[in-house]
Design a protein around this motif. Structure first.
Motif, short mmCIF file in Angstrom:
data_model
loop_
_atom_site.label_atom_id
_atom_site.label_comp_id
_atom_site.label_asym_id
_atom_site.label_seq_id
_atom_site.Cartn_x
_atom_site.Cartn_y
_atom_site.Cartn_z
N VAL A 35 -0.03 76.05 21.77
CA VAL A 35 0.38 75.66 22.86
C VAL A 35 1.85 76.31 22.91
CG1 VAL A 35 1.22 73.68 23.92
CG2 VAL A 35 -1.30 73.85 23.33
N ARG A 36 2.41 75.71 22.16
CA ARG A 36 4.20 75.81 21.71
C ARG A 36 4.03 76.96 22.11
NH1 ARG A 36 3.51 71.77 18.13
NH2 ARG A 36 3.16 73.25 16.45
N ARG A 37 3.60 78.62 21.12
CA ARG A 37 3.22 79.52 21.78
C ARG A 37 3.32 80.20 22.92
NH1 ARG A 37 0.60 80.00 16.73
NH2 ARG A 37 -1.11 80.79 18.27
N ALA A 38 2.11 79.60 23.86
CA ALA A 38 2.25 79.97 24.80
C ALA A 38 3.54 79.48 26.07
CB ALA A 38 0.91 79.46 25.36
N ARG A 39 3.79 77.66 25.56
CA ARG A 39 4.81 77.40 26.13
C ARG A 39 6.45 78.42 26.12
NH1 ARG A 39 4.37 71.32 24.86
NH2 ARG A 39 2.81 70.58 26.38
N LYS A 40 6.47 79.31 24.99
CA LYS A 40 7.81 79.45 24.16
C LYS A 40 7.53 81.17 25.06
CE LYS A 40 10.29 81.63 20.31
NZ LYS A 40 10.07 81.71 18.80
N ALA A 41 6.69 81.31 25.37
CA ALA A 41 6.48 82.72 26.05
C ALA A 41 6.40 82.45 27.72
CB ALA A 41 4.73 83.24 25.29
N ALA A 42 6.02 81.77 28.02
CA ALA A 42 6.39 81.29 29.06
C ALA A 42 7.77 80.93 29.61
CB ALA A 42 5.59 80.23 29.85
N ARG A 43 8.34 80.46 28.64
CA ARG A 43 10.01 80.17 29.04
C ARG A 43 10.60 80.97 28.72
NH1 ARG A 43 9.97 76.17 25.74
NH2 ARG A 43 10.32 77.44 23.87
N LYS A 44 10.37 82.42 27.99
CA LYS A 44 11.05 83.69 28.14
C LYS A 44 10.88 84.55 29.33
CE LYS A 44 11.47 84.26 23.50
NZ LYS A 44 12.55 84.92 22.75
N LEU A 45 9.75 84.24 29.52
CA LEU A 45 9.21 85.70 30.48
C LEU A 45 10.17 84.43 32.38
CD1 LEU A 45 7.28 87.28 32.05
CD2 LEU A 45 5.68 85.60 32.22
N GLN A 59 12.89 83.53 31.75
CA GLN A 59 14.28 83.26 31.30
C GLN A 59 14.76 84.59 32.13
OE1 GLN A 59 14.69 83.14 28.06
NE2 GLN A 59 15.28 80.42 28.07
N ARG A 60 13.48 86.02 31.92
CA ARG A 60 13.88 87.36 32.08
C ARG A 60 13.91 87.75 33.39
NH1 ARG A 60 9.18 89.14 29.05
NH2 ARG A 60 9.89 88.54 27.15
N GLU A 61 12.98 86.89 34.37
CA GLU A 61 12.69 87.02 35.74
C GLU A 61 13.91 85.76 36.30
OE1 GLU A 61 8.77 85.67 36.69
OE2 GLU A 61 7.88 87.67 35.82
N GLY A 62 14.40 85.57 35.56
CA GLY A 62 15.54 84.83 36.24
C GLY A 62 14.99 83.61 37.25
N LEU A 63 14.24 83.04 37.08
CA LEU A 63 13.59 81.69 37.01
C LEU A 63 14.28 80.58 36.88
CD1 LEU A 63 9.71 82.89 37.51
CD2 LEU A 63 11.60 82.41 39.56
N ILE A 64 15.20 80.47 35.33
CA ILE A 64 14.91 79.51 35.25
C ILE A 64 16.49 80.11 34.18
CG2 ILE A 64 13.20 78.09 34.26
CD1 ILE A 64 13.19 79.28 31.45
N ALA A 65 17.40 79.32 33.70
CA ALA A 65 18.72 79.90 32.76
C ALA A 65 18.47 79.99 31.88
CB ALA A 65 20.06 78.53 33.34
N GLY A 66 18.77 80.79 31.41
CA GLY A 66 18.58 81.16 29.87
C GLY A 66 19.73 80.16 28.70
N ALA A 67 19.08 81.09 27.10
CA ALA A 67 20.16 80.14 26.67
C ALA A 67 21.68 80.13 26.09
CB ALA A 67 19.12 80.20 24.93
N ARG A 68 22.07 79.03 26.05
CA ARG A 68 23.66 78.85 25.90
C ARG A 68 23.83 79.77 25.40
NH1 ARG A 68 23.55 72.02 27.31
NH2 ARG A 68 22.37 72.08 29.19
N LYS A 69 25.26 80.01 25.15
CA LYS A 69 25.71 80.91 23.96
C LYS A 69 27.04 79.98 23.09
CE LYS A 69 24.18 85.66 25.17
NZ LYS A 69 25.06 86.19 25.74
N ARG A 70 26.56 79.98 22.39
CA ARG A 70 27.31 78.56 21.76
C ARG A 70 29.27 79.39 21.30
NH1 ARG A 70 24.30 75.04 17.42
NH2 ARG A 70 22.88 74.46 18.59
#
Length: 74
Positions: A51-61, A63-74
């Motif tokens: 489940v964690r892997r699937a959520r991570k893959a969906a989140r990355k996808l 982000q790539r498609e621009g539906l959600i903001a990417g990870a913050r850079k410090r």
């Protein structure tokens, strides 16, 4: 796995070895094998990991498609 010791610097070689073992997941596997794991517990753990892997893959996808903001850079 091989680590080269340069200039008799064993401490640095140990740090490199530990980092390689950490990356490979050896410490995590040693911890899980320390005690017996019931088959039902193993299934539950593996399902949670999937489940964690699937959520991570969906989140990355997303982000790539621009539906959600990417990870913050410090």
């Amino acid at each position: 796995m091989q680590v080269l010791v340069r200039d008799n610097n064993v401490d640095q070689a140990l740090r490199v070895l530990k980092k390689k073992l950490q990356r490979e997941g050896v410490f995590r596997e040693m911890k899980t094998r320390r005690a017996y794991e019931k088959p039902s517990e193993k299934r539950a753990r593996e399902k949670g990991e999937a489940v964690r892997r699937a959520r991570k893959a969906a989140r990355k996808l997303a982000q790539r498609e621009g539906l959600i903001a990417g990870a913050r850079k410090r």
